[in-house]
Design a protein around this motif. Sequence first.
Motif, mmCIF file in Angstrom:
data_model
loop_
_atom_site.group_PDB
_atom_site.id
_atom_site.type_symbol
_atom_site.label_atom_id
_atom_site.label_comp_id
_atom_site.label_asym_id
_atom_site.label_seq_id
_atom_site.Cartn_x
_atom_site.Cartn_y
_atom_site.Cartn_z
ATOM 1 N N PHE A 273 33.764 37.217 41.485
ATOM 2 C CA PHE A 273 32.556 36.598 42.017
ATOM 3 C C PHE A 273 32.518 36.698 43.539
ATOM 4 C CE2 PHE A 273 30.423 32.769 43.730
ATOM 5 C CZ PHE A 273 29.136 33.013 43.264
ATOM 6 N N LEU A 274 33.632 36.389 44.193
ATOM 7 C CA LEU A 274 33.669 36.458 45.655
ATOM 8 C C LEU A 274 33.448 37.882 46.146
ATOM 9 C CD1 LEU A 274 36.642 34.055 46.506
ATOM 10 C CD2 LEU A 274 34.187 33.596 46.669
ATOM 11 N N ALA A 275 34.015 38.858 45.448
ATOM 12 C CA ALA A 275 33.819 40.258 45.837
ATOM 13 C C ALA A 275 32.342 40.634 45.748
ATOM 14 C CB ALA A 275 34.660 41.174 44.949
ATOM 15 N N LEU B 172 36.301 32.782 55.244
ATOM 16 C CA LEU B 172 37.019 31.650 55.836
ATOM 17 C C LEU B 172 36.824 30.452 54.923
ATOM 18 C CD1 LEU B 172 38.572 30.279 58.148
ATOM 19 C CD2 LEU B 172 36.363 29.850 59.261
ATOM 20 N N VAL B 173 37.921 29.955 54.344
ATOM 21 C CA VAL B 173 37.844 28.903 53.333
ATOM 22 C C VAL B 173 37.959 27.521 53.969
ATOM 23 C CG1 VAL B 173 38.950 27.900 51.298
ATOM 24 C CG2 VAL B 173 38.765 30.391 51.524
ATOM 25 N N CYS B 174 37.079 26.628 53.541
ATOM 26 C CA CYS B 174 37.153 25.206 53.911
ATOM 27 C C CYS B 174 37.290 24.400 52.622
ATOM 28 C CB CYS B 174 35.906 24.772 54.673
ATOM 29 S SG CYS B 174 35.865 23.002 55.078
ATOM 30 N N GLN B 175 38.438 23.758 52.455
ATOM 31 C CA GLN B 175 38.716 23.008 51.239
ATOM 32 C C GLN B 175 38.173 21.593 51.351
ATOM 33 O OE1 GLN B 175 40.935 25.259 49.488
ATOM 34 N NE2 GLN B 175 40.066 24.278 47.681
ATOM 35 N N ALA C 186 39.560 23.020 42.574
ATOM 36 C CA ALA C 186 39.794 23.544 41.230
ATOM 37 C C ALA C 186 41.029 24.439 41.244
ATOM 38 C CB ALA C 186 38.574 24.325 40.743
ATOM 39 N N SER C 187 41.744 24.459 40.143
ATOM 40 C CA SER C 187 43.002 25.224 40.088
ATOM 41 C C SER C 187 42.782 26.698 40.350
ATOM 42 C CB SER C 187 43.672 25.016 38.728
ATOM 43 O OG SER C 187 42.815 25.462 37.679
ATOM 44 N N TRP C 188 41.632 27.241 39.919
ATOM 45 C CA TRP C 188 41.350 28.665 40.137
ATOM 46 C C TRP C 188 40.895 28.946 41.569
ATOM 47 C CZ3 TRP C 188 39.161 25.623 36.348
ATOM 48 C CH2 TRP C 188 37.884 25.111 36.609
ATOM 49 N N HIS C 189 40.695 27.903 42.376
ATOM 50 C CA HIS C 189 40.453 28.080 43.809
ATOM 51 C C HIS C 189 41.769 28.050 44.585
ATOM 52 C CE1 HIS C 189 36.201 26.128 43.254
ATOM 53 N NE2 HIS C 189 36.278 27.328 42.730
ATOM 54 N N LEU C 190 42.693 27.216 44.132
ATOM 55 C CA LEU C 190 43.938 26.991 44.863
ATOM 56 C C LEU C 190 45.071 27.906 44.421
ATOM 57 C CD1 LEU C 190 44.001 23.074 44.830
ATOM 58 C CD2 LEU C 190 43.066 24.583 46.594
ATOM 59 N N SER C 191 44.858 28.709 43.396
ATOM 60 C CA SER C 191 45.948 29.517 42.853
ATOM 61 C C SER C 191 46.488 30.500 43.887
ATOM 62 C CB SER C 191 45.466 30.288 41.618
ATOM 63 O OG SER C 191 44.537 31.286 41.978
ATOM 64 N N ALA C 192 47.778 30.814 43.756
ATOM 65 C CA ALA C 192 48.402 31.787 44.661
ATOM 66 C C ALA C 192 47.717 33.140 44.548
ATOM 67 C CB ALA C 192 49.893 31.907 44.336
ATOM 68 N N ARG C 193 47.234 33.458 43.358
ATOM 69 C CA ARG C 193 46.561 34.743 43.157
ATOM 70 C C ARG C 193 45.287 34.826 43.988
ATOM 71 N NH1 ARG C 193 44.803 37.927 37.603
ATOM 72 N NH2 ARG C 193 43.152 39.173 38.597
ATOM 73 N N VAL C 194 44.462 33.803 43.955
ATOM 74 C CA VAL C 194 43.201 33.822 44.713
ATOM 75 C C VAL C 194 43.478 33.795 46.215
ATOM 76 C CG1 VAL C 194 41.133 32.474 45.266
ATOM 77 C CG2 VAL C 194 41.767 32.874 42.880
ATOM 78 N N ARG C 195 44.439 32.978 46.655
ATOM 79 C CA ARG C 195 44.767 32.936 48.080
ATOM 80 C C ARG C 195 45.260 34.304 48.561
ATOM 81 N NH1 ARG C 195 47.561 28.159 46.679
ATOM 82 N NH2 ARG C 195 49.537 29.191 47.206
ATOM 83 N N ARG D 2 26.102 33.935 38.992
ATOM 84 C CA ARG D 2 26.655 34.882 38.036
ATOM 85 C C ARG D 2 27.177 34.107 36.832
ATOM 86 N NH1 ARG D 2 28.038 40.083 39.859
ATOM 87 N NH2 ARG D 2 28.475 40.524 37.653
ATOM 88 N N PHE D 3 26.644 34.419 35.669
ATOM 89 C CA PHE D 3 27.155 33.828 34.443
ATOM 90 C C PHE D 3 28.405 34.572 33.999
ATOM 91 C CE2 PHE D 3 23.006 31.972 34.529
ATOM 92 C CZ PHE D 3 23.131 30.762 33.845
ATOM 93 N N VAL D 4 29.203 33.916 33.160
ATOM 94 C CA VAL D 4 30.523 34.433 32.808
ATOM 95 C C VAL D 4 30.671 34.521 31.297
ATOM 96 C CG1 VAL D 4 33.016 34.097 33.037
ATOM 97 C CG2 VAL D 4 31.478 33.312 34.848
ATOM 98 N N ASP D 5 31.210 35.635 30.828
ATOM 99 C CA ASP D 5 31.664 35.728 29.450
ATOM 100 C C ASP D 5 33.104 35.233 29.422
ATOM 101 O OD1 ASP D 5 29.282 36.744 28.519
ATOM 102 O OD2 ASP D 5 29.893 38.835 28.678
ATOM 103 N N GLY D 6 33.270 33.961 29.172
ATOM 104 C CA GLY D 6 34.589 33.346 29.243
ATOM 105 C C GLY D 6 34.480 32.052 30.015
ATOM 106 N N ARG D 7 35.507 31.766 30.801
ATOM 107 C CA ARG D 7 35.530 30.524 31.568
ATOM 108 C C ARG D 7 36.023 30.816 32.979
ATOM 109 N NH1 ARG D 7 40.679 28.471 32.072
ATOM 110 N NH2 ARG D 7 42.291 29.484 30.828
ATOM 111 N N PRO D 8 35.857 29.887 33.907
ATOM 112 C CA PRO D 8 36.349 30.105 35.273
ATOM 113 C C PRO D 8 37.866 30.225 35.310
ATOM 114 C CG PRO D 8 34.741 28.313 35.216
ATOM 115 C CD PRO D 8 35.088 28.630 33.792
ATOM 116 N N VAL D 9 38.347 31.327 35.840
ATOM 117 C CA VAL D 9 39.779 31.556 36.061
ATOM 118 C C VAL D 9 39.917 32.300 37.385
ATOM 119 C CG1 VAL D 9 40.466 31.579 33.623
ATOM 120 C CG2 VAL D 9 39.701 33.692 34.716
ATOM 121 N N SER D 10 41.135 32.502 37.837
ATOM 122 C CA SER D 10 41.374 33.148 39.132
ATOM 123 C C SER D 10 40.749 34.536 39.197
ATOM 124 C CB SER D 10 42.876 33.234 39.412
ATOM 125 O OG SER D 10 43.446 31.943 39.530
ATOM 126 N N GLN D 11 40.948 35.325 38.147
ATOM 127 C CA GLN D 11 40.427 36.695 38.143
ATOM 128 C C GLN D 11 38.900 36.726 38.264
ATOM 129 O OE1 GLN D 11 39.480 37.964 34.402
ATOM 130 N NE2 GLN D 11 37.927 39.003 35.655
#
Length: 207
Positions: free
Chosen positions: A86-88, A137-140, A109-118, A72-81
């Motif tokens: 993408f995961l949905a 199930l996440v494997c870091q 990446a910060s957008w993987h570890l953010s409290a919002r994404v968790r 999936r391409f993005v209009d913008g940059r990778p962020v938590s939202q």
Amino acid sequence: MIRLAQTHSEWVLGFQDECWWSRLAQPDLHAWTAADQPLRLQELAARRDDTDPKALACYGLLRGDTGGMLLRFVDGRPVSQVTEDFLAWVCRELAEEGKKALLLVWDNASWHLSARVRGWIKEHNRQAKQEGGVRILVCQLPSKSPWLNPIEPKWVHGKRAIVEPEQLLTAQEVETRACGYYGCSQQQHLQQTDPPKKQPAKRKKVA
């Protein structure tokens, strides 16, 4: 985790990552020329009236079961939202195949570890358990270990395959060639709806 995924047909092992597809920067390539001919390198530059972005952000998931890619391409940059969106989408795609779990391998990446994404993954799994769907199930991966993620060389090979050394591709051409190389259908771009964070002002030193 790889062995565990192989024992459950309803589970998918997925290696996730983001990359930028540059229209100007050339990937590392090998080149040959005749002994009596000089090798010329073409430096690409955008025209003043070129309104396309210089690089396109892209989310990708390499499936361990089929070896296929989901892009999936993005209009913008990778962020938590955008990561949540993408995961949905990935979970909806896998649910249509009757899958029940995504064993997700990604980096720090910060957008993987953010409290919002968790928090989003936790709530997503709660709903999937109650209503049905694909749990995550996440494997870091360890810090600074890109060689452990097999999607990394996939990005490199793709950029080398679509490059046009003497021609500046449009953003649409980059996306079309990338999706064609990986055998993916072109999807509507993910939208970065969160406003970009303002950088804190630098304090000036007083002499």
